[in-house]
Write a protein that holds these residues in place. Structure first.
Motif, PDB file in Angstrom:
ATOM      1  N   ALA A 121     -24.216  24.787  21.891  1.00  0.00           N
ATOM      2  CA  ALA A 121     -25.098  25.850  22.393  1.00  0.00           C
ATOM      3  C   ALA A 121     -25.588  26.820  21.325  1.00  0.00           C
ATOM      4  O   ALA A 121     -26.481  27.636  21.603  1.00  0.00           O
ATOM      5  CB  ALA A 121     -24.386  26.629  23.500  1.00  0.00           C
ATOM      6  N   TYR A 122     -25.001  26.779  20.120  1.00  0.00           N
ATOM      7  CA  TYR A 122     -25.443  27.709  19.077  1.00  0.00           C
ATOM      8  C   TYR A 122     -25.943  27.000  17.828  1.00  0.00           C
ATOM      9  O   TYR A 122     -26.638  27.596  17.024  1.00  0.00           O
ATOM     10  CB  TYR A 122     -24.300  28.649  18.682  1.00  0.00           C
ATOM     11  CG  TYR A 122     -23.799  29.494  19.822  1.00  0.00           C
ATOM     12  CD1 TYR A 122     -24.571  30.538  20.329  1.00  0.00           C
ATOM     13  CD2 TYR A 122     -22.573  29.253  20.417  1.00  0.00           C
ATOM     14  CE1 TYR A 122     -24.123  31.312  21.380  1.00  0.00           C
ATOM     15  CE2 TYR A 122     -22.110  30.018  21.475  1.00  0.00           C
ATOM     16  CZ  TYR A 122     -22.892  31.041  21.957  1.00  0.00           C
ATOM     17  OH  TYR A 122     -22.456  31.800  23.012  1.00  0.00           O
ATOM     18  N   ASN A 152     -29.550  26.517  24.292  1.00  0.00           N
ATOM     19  CA  ASN A 152     -29.259  27.840  23.713  1.00  0.00           C
ATOM     20  C   ASN A 152     -29.239  28.859  24.852  1.00  0.00           C
ATOM     21  O   ASN A 152     -29.948  28.672  25.842  1.00  0.00           O
ATOM     22  CB  ASN A 152     -30.366  28.304  22.758  1.00  0.00           C
ATOM     23  CG  ASN A 152     -30.446  27.520  21.459  1.00  0.00           C
ATOM     24  OD1 ASN A 152     -31.505  27.459  20.853  1.00  0.00           O
ATOM     25  ND2 ASN A 152     -29.359  26.918  21.037  1.00  0.00           N
ATOM     26  N   ASN A 168     -33.193  23.986  23.148  1.00  0.00           N
ATOM     27  CA  ASN A 168     -33.311  24.203  21.712  1.00  0.00           C
ATOM     28  C   ASN A 168     -34.270  23.157  21.146  1.00  0.00           C
ATOM     29  O   ASN A 168     -33.956  21.968  21.132  1.00  0.00           O
ATOM     30  CB  ASN A 168     -31.927  24.050  21.066  1.00  0.00           C
ATOM     31  CG  ASN A 168     -31.992  24.009  19.551  1.00  0.00           C
ATOM     32  OD1 ASN A 168     -32.986  24.426  18.945  1.00  0.00           O
ATOM     33  ND2 ASN A 168     -30.924  23.508  18.926  1.00  0.00           N
ATOM     34  N   SER A 195     -32.831  20.609  18.400  1.00  0.00           N
ATOM     35  CA  SER A 195     -31.568  19.918  18.643  1.00  0.00           C
ATOM     36  C   SER A 195     -31.505  18.635  17.817  1.00  0.00           C
ATOM     37  O   SER A 195     -32.453  17.849  17.785  1.00  0.00           O
ATOM     38  CB  SER A 195     -31.475  19.578  20.124  1.00  0.00           C
ATOM     39  OG  SER A 195     -30.292  18.836  20.353  1.00  0.00           O
ATOM     40  N   GLU A 231     -27.445  27.517  12.995  1.00  0.00           N
ATOM     41  CA  GLU A 231     -27.553  28.658  13.905  1.00  0.00           C
ATOM     42  C   GLU A 231     -28.540  29.684  13.347  1.00  0.00           C
ATOM     43  O   GLU A 231     -29.192  30.398  14.106  1.00  0.00           O
ATOM     44  CB  GLU A 231     -26.151  29.265  14.023  1.00  0.00           C
ATOM     45  CG  GLU A 231     -26.019  30.283  15.100  1.00  0.00           C
ATOM     46  CD  GLU A 231     -24.582  30.719  15.296  1.00  0.00           C
ATOM     47  OE1 GLU A 231     -23.636  30.024  14.857  1.00  0.00           O
ATOM     48  OE2 GLU A 231     -24.395  31.786  15.896  1.00  0.00           O
TER      49      GLU A 231
END
Lengths: 468, 468
Positions: free
Chosen positions: A90-91, A97, A113, A116, A449
């Motif tokens: 997720a980060y 995200n 995202n 990804s 990130e």
């Protein structure tokens, strides 16, 4: 117990066992906080490893959005040790995200995202070592973890998982991770390689590994903080010169009688103590692994044993919006929500409060350097991509460059900028032993990130055997 | 001409001259693009300097928003040479900023800068040398400029301006500027100081000077680019070591026979050629001083002499939104608008196209180092604030630190972080000779443009004699 009852009970137990096995992984079509069905294929599940499967490792598997039949399979470990694979998902390099907005009591929401890495590869995000994220131990003994145990268990995890997913058995496999995983991943690659050589089934189509701001030789990295801080303007020239002279370049194992050096190191620590280590230009904010008030309240009911501690340790301050860690805070609200856990198929009662990073794990740090694994792996011809967000002071690029230099590989393509959208995204150098090194300009400790577009481009090029 | 006509004509001429003198400055209550009356006091005007006032220097004067009767008066020169004072006013330390949105043909709009240094001091932004911004020469001879001429003219400007504003004669006076002004400002401070000593009236209550990423010893600064680039991870350790060895730390005056060094310098240049010099982490975008298509078309009618050139030089590409230079582009649209010029009281016909930076000025670069001025001024007890945005590669902080070290001042308060809102905003060191040095963490070449809140806090503390 009468004669009729016993076989029935046995049957019941068997059915239950089968169901548990059958239910060990599931496809997740919807995630709370994400509007509509997921536009990527997500599977979550557990794989039991170690003694009689007492260590249950939870994973998120995201299928490549390109050509999952042929695209590589990347197994990704987040560092810590003890940071959930969810951080990767997720980060960093995964397809979702958080929408980072002020928490108002309702569930944090998610968006896609666009950068990804799952656009190029299938990724297995594994909550490892046991105790991390949603992974759990069935027995107190199984909760003991350490570098070598982790290596064994993740290796076992991958083999078991591939047996359950035979359609992916021939795909190229890469192992990746960042931060602390720099110590574990090379050992894991070595382990897989060894077992392949020993013809242990299933054979894994191992191709190489990827490491970001990776701990490798903690002494080298710790020492590199001083020239790094100097180069970034955090300490004076005079202090730097004095440190070099007084300590002879060795800032970790200092002679306790060397007062000049010790004083200088103390001065250095004071000057940099308020700098955000993960990215020296970002604001320093409360905790990277927060315990938000609400969920810690919840935890009291979930985990009775920690109640007493709860009242002794004062609550750390919460990060405010604008802090990068505020985004981390949202993961607590999200992951500790009943419907989220239901959607992820988290086993009821398996885990109390979910923590982004569980630094309280019983964990034996056994690998003090992964240098020898790199040496060994390079002779075996595995590909590697080693990258460094260049504004990270936790594992500075200078430290990474130092151990790479010690490998003494010959240079195939010397230091040059690598470009994205006509901009210098960083610098790269390629070594003869199929090792590519890259800096990510302006990146922090977990580079994707901080520089998602750049890191996606880097990964895309490398995984497709293109030059950066 | 008959006897009656002559005195009448003379009278008319005198009236015209008086009107021009009387109209030499005006209060500006409204600015096109800014909603409502200006909430600060802005005066614009011209001061004629040099031979019979043939060089007309345009200025923007913004009164301190605190206590203009007592607050310091800061005269600010933007660098270049040839960059308009408007850059200081609208991008750095002045009270207005552009709303940076895509240009759609209507006038760019403005908003208040909450971090304007005019909250602490009155500021005189001067278009100098002549030819810069709205400053103009009445004769071809007067258009010739150079460092020493600039010093003379700005000194004359300040004295004349103060005589016109006697209520400010007793206020503490500071001279400031950035970039190229680092060569001119110390000489100007010296000049003012000398004339004060010679009792030339009006006496100026000179207190000190402020310089940001200031050119001081161009050789030192040029040499510092190499260790700077190394510290920031732009060149490899090997190239850096080779440069140090092969060139002996001297990268400007290289023996043409030293091929190793020359090759390394060439490699260095290639590696950094696509880096944005003003801030190494920002995107490199087209030109810092753009000629937008529209206004250059306009220019053809305004300045016939440049027509031929216009057709020979291809139009440079325009920056896109998201580029810092896009904000600069807006200044062309704004300043070349009829109503804006009317509001600013620009003399009709005095100037063709307004340019943010006019690099085509006839300008003699005479001051090759301002080091000796610093030495002299420190003995006279003037205060100074020298600051460096630490991500600038045009005048790297390492270069500034090098010449400050050469001053050999004793240290009063050694290198320590300075803090804003509990965050490290940079590092500072104070010298016995009333000189304060400060880095601005994450700042670029014009630090207040990149870190407005931090630079405002720095200025506020320093101008009020508080420690940073």
């Amino acid at each position: 117990m009468d004669k009729l009852c016993f076989p029935l009970l046995l049957l019941l137990l068997l059915v239950q066992l089968c169901m548990q096995l059958a239910a060990s992984y599931s496809t997740v079509k919807f995630l709370p906080g994400f509007q509509g069905p997921l536009p990527f294929e997500l599977e979550t599940g557990y794989v039991g490893v170690g003694e009689s499967g007492d260590a249950q490792l939870f994973y998120y598997f995201v299928k490549s959005e390109k050509n999952p039949r042929e695209d590589p399979l990347l197994l990704w470990l987040t560092g810590g040790p003890g940071c959930s694979a969810f951080s990767g998902l997720a980060y960093e390099i995964g397809p979702i995200n958080f929408n980072v907005v002020e928490y108002n009591g309702s569930l944090p929401t998610l968006h896609l995202n666009p950068y990804s890495w799952t656009k190029e590869a299938s990724i297995l995000f594994v909550d490892s070592p046991v105790g991390t994220g949603y992974s759990y131990a069935k027995t107190p003994l199984a909760s003991q973890a350490g570098d070598f145990k982790q290596v064994q268990q993740v290796d076992q995890f991958l083999r078991k998982w591939l047996l359950d997913h035979p359609e992916l058995l021939s795909n190229p496999v890469y192992i990746g991770g960042d931060s602390y995983s720099g110590l574990v991943v090379p050992a894991l690659v070595q382990q897989i390689s060894n077992e392949n050589e020993e013809d242990i089934k299933p054979l894994i189509n191992l191709q190489g590994y990827i490491l970001g701001n990776a701990a490798t030789e903690p002494t080298v990295e710790e020492n590199s903080k001083i020239p790094f801080a100097h180069g970034m303007g955090l300490i004076s020239n005079e202090l730097y010169e004095s440190l070099k002279m007084g300590c002879g370049g060795e800032y970790v194992n200092v002679d306790p009688k060397n007062e000049v050096c010790l004083n200088d190191i103390q001065a250095f620590s004071k000057l940099t103590s308020e700098i955000e280590g993960a990215h020296i230009l970002e604001p320093r904010c409360p905790f990277s692994s927060p315990k938000p008030r609400e969920s810690s309240r919840k935890r009291r009911s979930l985990n009775v044993n920690e109640q007493s501690q709860e009242f002794l340790v004062p609550e750390p301050p919460l990060p405010t919006i604008g802090c990068r860690t505020y985004g981390y805070l949202l993961s607590y609200y999200w992951n500790n929500d009943y419907n989220v856990r239901k959607a992820l198929r988290i086993r009821l009662g398996s885990k109390g409060e979910w923590q982004r990073c569980n630094f309280g794990l019983p964990y034996a740090r056994e690998i003090h350097s992964s240098f020898s694994y790199h040496v060994s792996l390079s002779t075996k011809g595995y590909r590697s991509l080693i990258y460094s967000g260049d504004h990270d002071m936790m594992v500075p690029f200078l430290g990474t460059e130092a151990w790479i230099k010690s490998l003494n590989y010959s240079i195939a393509d010397d230091w040059r900028p690598w470009i994205l959208h006509s901009q210098v995204a960083g610098y790269t150098r390629t070594y003869s032993n199929r090792m590519t090194y890259a800096t990510v300009k302006g990146g922090g400790h977990t580079a994707p990130e901080y520089r998602p577009a750049e890191c996606y481009a880097m990964f895309q090029r490398w995984i497709n055997h293109d030059p950066l």
